[in-house]
Design an enzyme around this catalytic site. Structure first.
Site, PDB file in Angstrom:
ATOM      1  N   ALA A 133       0.624 -23.277   2.280  1.00  0.00           N
ATOM      2  CA  ALA A 133       0.596 -24.735   2.430  1.00  0.00           C
ATOM      3  C   ALA A 133      -0.744 -25.225   3.000  1.00  0.00           C
ATOM      4  CB  ALA A 133       1.755 -25.172   3.311  1.00  0.00           C
ATOM      5  N   HIS A 134      -0.858 -26.526   3.127  1.00  0.00           N
ATOM      6  CA  HIS A 134      -2.087 -27.164   3.608  1.00  0.00           C
ATOM      7  C   HIS A 134      -2.441 -26.706   5.022  1.00  0.00           C
ATOM      8  CE1 HIS A 134       1.222 -29.787   4.912  1.00  0.00           C
ATOM      9  NE2 HIS A 134       0.489 -30.042   5.952  1.00  0.00           N
TER      10      HIS A 134
END
Lengths: 346, 346, 346
Positions: B250-251
């Site tokens: 994820a980010h």
């Protein structure tokens, strides 16, 4: 500070304009004409940057910050270091997201159809659409105004897309009707046949999947996610629901509005989710389970039965999160006791 | 024995050359000029093949093997059947991998740009690159010497690729800076926007993702894996880390060097992994969790809190693997006791 | 009722023909020439529709249904409302699937090779194949009669496909030999190198993967699923096995015939599954584990050791499902007792 290879940065903006964008008010005595050049985190910001204080635990970083301006809840504004311009704001994180978008707007991509795209003559493509290289669009497809289709994506026969959708690269869409402002990230596959068979020792008969996928306005679907079409009923994703990468939504699933479905969730056939459901990552929902409005599930939860509206659940099989935490606590206690008993030679 | 439709087989090689490739030494009395034609398993090998003994438990197979030659740890060499040429080697498996590669080298693919590729005039493509059919390359992309881009892949605006990378088919790259010798398998999606929203009853504001994905040298990313870009900070994957198929990064995640992330792992936003972390399949890491250097996690572990360097963990929520095994043991015991009590009519 | 944008509807059919399709017999006194126009659920059906009663619990819906005709097990036929034509059928669901397919046959897609496809001159493509836009086919590929390759898919060097396969859009096939009537959904990646390395502090040596993927007749593989090739041995998927979306099948895995592998399963390297294995979603199987014939696993099961033929398992680590249910029951009891103790001030 955004990398100019990827992001556009707008010219500096005065505090008065930023306050309006963020739905904030300037603290008394603040110069409304002071120019701010960009956003930054509390730690990285300098005199030309605006930052935000999103959570009481970051007050020390706030007090040490060199940011020229900061979005702050009114209750915390008195902690501000001297010289920092304060924008009072009920929801600093939300305001900051809006200012970030204002400083770094996505530039409108040129509209037009790339000559390498292969488009069936019966497809209808609205004004202002952008169809990138090597896109393939089948017969009877309709695409409303302002929608963008990323390179190498495939839109199969009969699919309908609303206005101002953004479809990433290498996406496959089939058997689906899609609303306005829908975002489908790269590699997603929408409309595949469901996983339904009638099996017995004499062999397998495939259940034909004669339903569709209906996707509401403002839905977002992540990279490499898959949404199967219904077997007769439709698979439905309600307005404003956001679905992360690598999620599996099976045939006949109905998901309400405003749900948040994090990465790698798997929602099995004919399950139903209400509105404003929030699932952390890697949650599984068994087929035909009904999940009420506003249910929250912790990561890796296994939902095998119906869950009442408003419940917060964890564990496999899912239980109220408080019970799950007590269970975990009890297990730790038992492990400790057993260790003590062992140490005592029992 | 490798299928010639897919693999090239080099001409026979003398034992002396194979010993050098494997960093092995020939046992005394071995003919260095004896020719070996190919690799094989202990079971399948014949007189023209070389095999390896990787583990003490395969000694019986070793003793029964008809292999002409074998890589063996010195401590086990005296178990060899008569007539087998022995290559003494501290790491037989590693040596065997090197010999396998020498017998079956990947043939250099022709360089050149396929005429069906659509390449923005501002992109820079180094010498010796291979750009396959229907690839789409956006403005400002830079690709260094010797890199290969598989058919139907899309490299979006501003992306930078180092030397001698191999990008599979149907890959989508955006908002990323990629080092040298990086391998990204088919269908992977790198650089998608993160899953970040500010939500309240009045609606959803999307957090703009103004960061990038930074991928170090010698990283490998599996098929249909997804790596989101950062929200402001970058998403970072350290040098030499290998990531398997269908993994979600994820980010803002930061992964150190030399990590091994097996299939279907999900690493949530802003989590940090140190160096040389090893995760088996289907592990989940919660957002903001910090995982220290050298941590090992069993399959399906759910890491919800920080994990100290060097820990070996299992279970959900993650606990030291020894505790997890004891917990499993205690549960089995309880089940047995309860059954006994039931049998006794209690 | 199927959406004509996506599905063809055949002309009305007399009951006699439907009975033959479904392997059913008309109840005494039924008019064999009565025309039926389409299928429908018990709830939605009108006089022109045929439905089915698949399960005793739907008897009330059956009795309230306005369906003109219905497939029913003989034992339940006496519950039929008056006026409904009854087709007696040992397996109503299976019969209904066959009738649904007869009313909504997939229309034969035009055969031919789209001019934008890039096909190596050494590839052999049989009669009646359909190769869609922007497909890329490498050297030495063989595709037997009647097979369809979806738009933007990539078939790499040496791959062999049998007759009447259907390959979706954006699929990547490499290093694989595929049987007849195989269905591979959009975005799947078959034949990628396995995740195998020899690692130590001095660095990483990649184990070359010199095996293939062998896929039997009538196999189905879901959207964005990945199947890695073997390291020397092959990865094998037996005849008639069906694999759902986002499943990971690692190198050297052997799966028997007629298995059902639901979405997001992860089968690690060198694991073996027998015939007729059924796994619900998100199951994980550790590397080298052997799973016997007919094993059934509940969702999210973690199979870490061998499982005997015929076992039904759940939990992580996997245990017999009855034990897992007892364990869950005991945990609930403990939680309740503890709550009672707390309420009593203990």
């Amino acid at each position: 500070m955004a990398d100019p290879r990827f992001f556009h940065t707008a010219p500096p903006k005065p505090l008065a304009e930023l306050a309006e964008i963020a739905e904030a008010t300037l603290a008394p005595g603040t110069d409304p004409g002071r120019l701010i050049e960009d956003i930054a985190t509390l730690e990285a910001a300098g005199a030309a940057h605006i930052s935000f204080l999103g959570n009481r635990k970051y007050v020390p970083a706030f007090q040490a910050s060199k940011a020229g301006a900061c979005l702050v809840e009114p209750a915390l504004a008195d902690k501000a270091p001297s010289g920092m311009a304060i924008l009072l704001c009920a929801k600093p994180r939300r305001g900051f997201a809006r200012i970030a978008t204002a400083f770094h707007p996505e530039l409108a991509a040129d509209s037009g159809i790339h000559p390498s795209a292969v488009i069936d003559p019966s497809a209808e493509i609205g004004p202002g659409c952008r169809i990138e290289a090597h896109v393939v669009i089948g017969p009877g497809v309709t695409i409303a105004a302002g929608t963008r289709i990323g390179a190498n994506s495939v839109i199969e026969r009969g699919v309908s897309l609303g206005e101002n959708c953004i479809i990433g690269a290498n996406v496959t869409l089939s058997y689906c009707l899609i609303g306005d402002r829908v975002l489908i990230a790269a590699g997603a596959v929408i409309g595949n046949t469901g996983f339904g068979y009638d099996l017995d020792p004499s062999g397998r008969v495939k259940v034909p999947h004669l339903g569709r996928v209906l996707i509401g306005d403002d839905v977002e679907i992540g990279a490499n996610a898959t949404v199967d079409r219904g077997s007769g009923p439709d698979t439905v994703i309600g307005r404003g629901t956001v679905i992360d990468n690598l999620v599996m939504i099976a045939h006949n699933v109905q998901i309400g509005e405003g749900c948040i479905i994090a990465a790698q969730n798997g929602i099995a056939g004919s399950a139903r989710l209400g509105n404003y459901v929030t699932f952390a990552g890697q949650v599984g929902v068994a087929n035909h389970a009904k999940v009420g409005d506003g249910v929250v599930a912790a990561g890796q939860t296994g939902i095998t039965n119906d869950v009442e509206s408003g419940a917060i659940v964890g564990g496999t099989p899912a239980m109220p999160i408080r019970e799950w935490r007590r269970l975990v606590g009890m297990q730790r206690l038992m492990l400790k006791k057993r260790q003590v008993n062992k140490d005592n030679g029992e």
